[in-house]
Design an enzyme around this catalytic site. Sequence first.
Site, short mmCIF file in Angstrom:
data_model
loop_
_atom_site.label_atom_id
_atom_site.label_comp_id
_atom_site.label_asym_id
_atom_site.label_seq_id
_atom_site.Cartn_x
_atom_site.Cartn_y
_atom_site.Cartn_z
N THR A 178 0.85 -1.18 0.00
CA THR A 178 0.00 0.00 0.00
C THR A 178 0.88 1.24 0.00
O THR A 178 1.87 1.30 0.74
CB THR A 178 -0.95 0.04 1.21
OG1 THR A 178 -1.58 1.32 1.23
CG2 THR A 178 -0.24 -0.17 2.54
N LYS A 432 -6.09 10.93 -1.85
CA LYS A 432 -6.53 9.84 -2.73
C LYS A 432 -7.26 10.41 -3.94
O LYS A 432 -8.34 10.97 -3.81
CB LYS A 432 -7.42 8.85 -1.98
CG LYS A 432 -7.42 7.50 -2.65
CD LYS A 432 -8.08 6.45 -1.80
CE LYS A 432 -7.64 5.06 -2.23
NZ LYS A 432 -8.39 4.00 -1.56
N TRP A 437 -3.03 6.86 -4.57
CA TRP A 437 -2.50 7.71 -3.51
C TRP A 437 -1.44 8.70 -4.00
O TRP A 437 -0.60 8.36 -4.82
CB TRP A 437 -1.88 6.85 -2.41
CG TRP A 437 -2.87 6.05 -1.63
CD1 TRP A 437 -3.04 4.70 -1.67
CD2 TRP A 437 -3.84 6.54 -0.68
NE1 TRP A 437 -4.05 4.33 -0.82
CE2 TRP A 437 -4.55 5.43 -0.19
CE3 TRP A 437 -4.16 7.81 -0.20
CZ2 TRP A 437 -5.56 5.54 0.76
CZ3 TRP A 437 -5.18 7.93 0.75
CH2 TRP A 437 -5.86 6.80 1.22
P1 AMP Z 1 -6.33 1.41 0.02
O1 AMP Z 1 -5.52 0.67 1.03
O2 AMP Z 1 -5.50 1.99 -1.07
O3 AMP Z 1 -7.46 0.59 -0.49
O4 AMP Z 1 -6.96 2.67 0.75
C1 AMP Z 1 -7.75 2.56 1.91
C2 AMP Z 1 -8.22 3.92 2.32
O5 AMP Z 1 -9.06 4.48 1.30
C3 AMP Z 1 -9.05 3.96 3.57
O6 AMP Z 1 -8.28 3.94 4.75
C4 AMP Z 1 -9.81 5.27 3.39
O7 AMP Z 1 -8.99 6.38 3.72
C5 AMP Z 1 -10.06 5.28 1.89
N1 AMP Z 1 -11.39 4.71 1.60
C6 AMP Z 1 -11.67 3.44 1.24
N2 AMP Z 1 -12.99 3.27 1.05
C7 AMP Z 1 -13.58 4.46 1.31
C8 AMP Z 1 -14.94 4.94 1.31
N3 AMP Z 1 -15.95 4.16 0.99
N4 AMP Z 1 -15.14 6.22 1.65
C9 AMP Z 1 -14.12 7.04 1.97
N5 AMP Z 1 -12.82 6.65 1.98
C10 AMP Z 1 -12.55 5.38 1.67
#
Ligand code: AMP
Length: 534
Positions: A178, A432, A437
């Site tokens: 990540t 994001k 990211w």
């Molecule tokens: P990733 O590990 O790249 O999938 O990113 C995870 C992060 O994306 C989470 O900790 C949130 O900050 C953001 N995120 C994921 N799903 C949502 C959602 N439904 N609404 C808002 N932020 C989200």
Amino acid sequence: MQLGAMQDWSLRVTRFIDHAAREHGGREIVSRWADGSESRTTWAGIRHDAMRMAQKLAKLGIKPGDRVATLAMNHHRHLVTWYGAVGVGGVLHTINPRLFDEQLDYIANHAEDRVMLFDAAFAPIVERMKPRWKTIEHYVCFDSSDPAEHFEDWIATEDGKGEWADGDERDPCMLCYTSGTTGNPKGVLYEHRSTVLHAMTAMTPQVFGMDCRTVALPIVPMFHAASWGLPWAGAAAGAKFVYSAVNEASVLCELMEREKVTTSAGVPTVWLSLLQHIDAQGKDIPADLHTVVCGGSAMPRAMIQRFMKAGRRVAHAWGMTETSPIGTTGTETSNWDELSFDEQVTIKAMQGRVPFGVELRCVDLDDYSKVLPRDGKSSGALQVRGPWVVGRYFKAENPATDADNWFDTGDVAVLHPDGTLQLTDRTKDVIKSGGEWISSVELENAAIGFPGVAEAAAIGVYHPRWDERPLLVVVKKPGADVCPDALREYLGTHVAKWWLPDAVAFVDEIPHTGTGKISKKDLRDQFRDWQWSA
Ligand code: AMP
């Protein structure tokens, strides 16, 4: 004490492909390639090829635990590789081709990948990175124009009559890094057991609602957070898969219509472009599409309304690479039918509730020992735990959790009395954009090097297309003049082009916390209503 007396049946992900080939062997897997050509196979075909690949890897000396990397979009050969890599006992490592060179360098070397399978479209990345990737011994192209280097020829030497490597259900099976973190990307090492438990949950009505009648088109790339577990859950369910190697709305829409896709999952940006395409063409939402899963960023209210008005079921999901990734989904409540349409939309616009297997809590941002009530008001640091939540990052010395297994998500949230999660902010210093990211710290460090910049802070501000885009807030040195275009041009020599802030805002002062750090929370509040110019 004596153990129970049921059978020993280890929860290994190869069980999925055996089941799919045996019980749903004729169910189709369709791939639409970037050049418009298509391939059709079945779960039985995927298993046969995966076994040939596992045999090939074994001949190359790939041992249980060794990492097998991919740099590829969504197609059936990538799916074969998911099962082939774990079939030899290896660890599938899906790499995001959108990362930039320093990250690609770090990730593949840190993972000590031994094999790299890639799409021809990413051959330039491979050529560029080869001298820097120290541990990769074998390169195989999924769709090479040279038959001698083609994936199909590479596995053609094997007969597909072997057996999967056996082992413990807590052996690792997959590695995802990540970059949603400051510093170097971090690896999350999924286990067979955690992946099986996660996939069984992913099939339930609360999440993807998959069974053998499901026709799924995963828009989420196979390199993003384990593709939300779909390649595993789809095999367990016996679903038909429709893959597209490109994410163009016209292509996705045409495939959804023609292949009668029932279920699809992706980030809001992709759903938005799909709806825009539908509107521009005067079309309707594809007729068979009944389940719209959207996550990775907050699903906009207007989008939820649009799908719900059209009678489609919306599942707004929250999760992370660290949570395999399913954490919560916005599902219907027990009193759903008594709610007005607006109330239903409001519930779906939040991040939803946990399935069995995930626990959530919010703690005080200033004192993590203080657990906040689920009162729909108290906002705090969101923590999560469960059997498919990270315990320790790959190769890290210390656990990623506290002593009670709580993992700090870096999200700030409110929990409602019925357990509904509502994200309100983020403590992690990243932005994001369109599901990918951007590091604010790197933008800030680069900006500081520009003449006339005294202090700089990058924050994510809501953007209708990308969910968030970076805004650079700058304090000028006394008497200095800073040209925003020149500053952006300068930043372009330090960071990837898509990281560049869409605008630069000049202020007299940037707010700081008591310990002297930039207060991103205050700054985000200050620019909450920022309007991007057209
Ligand atoms: P990733 O590990 O790249 O999938 O990113 C995870 C992060 O994306 C989470 O900790 C949130 O900050 C953001 N995120 C994921 N799903 C949502 C959602 N439904 N609404 C808002 N932020 C989200």
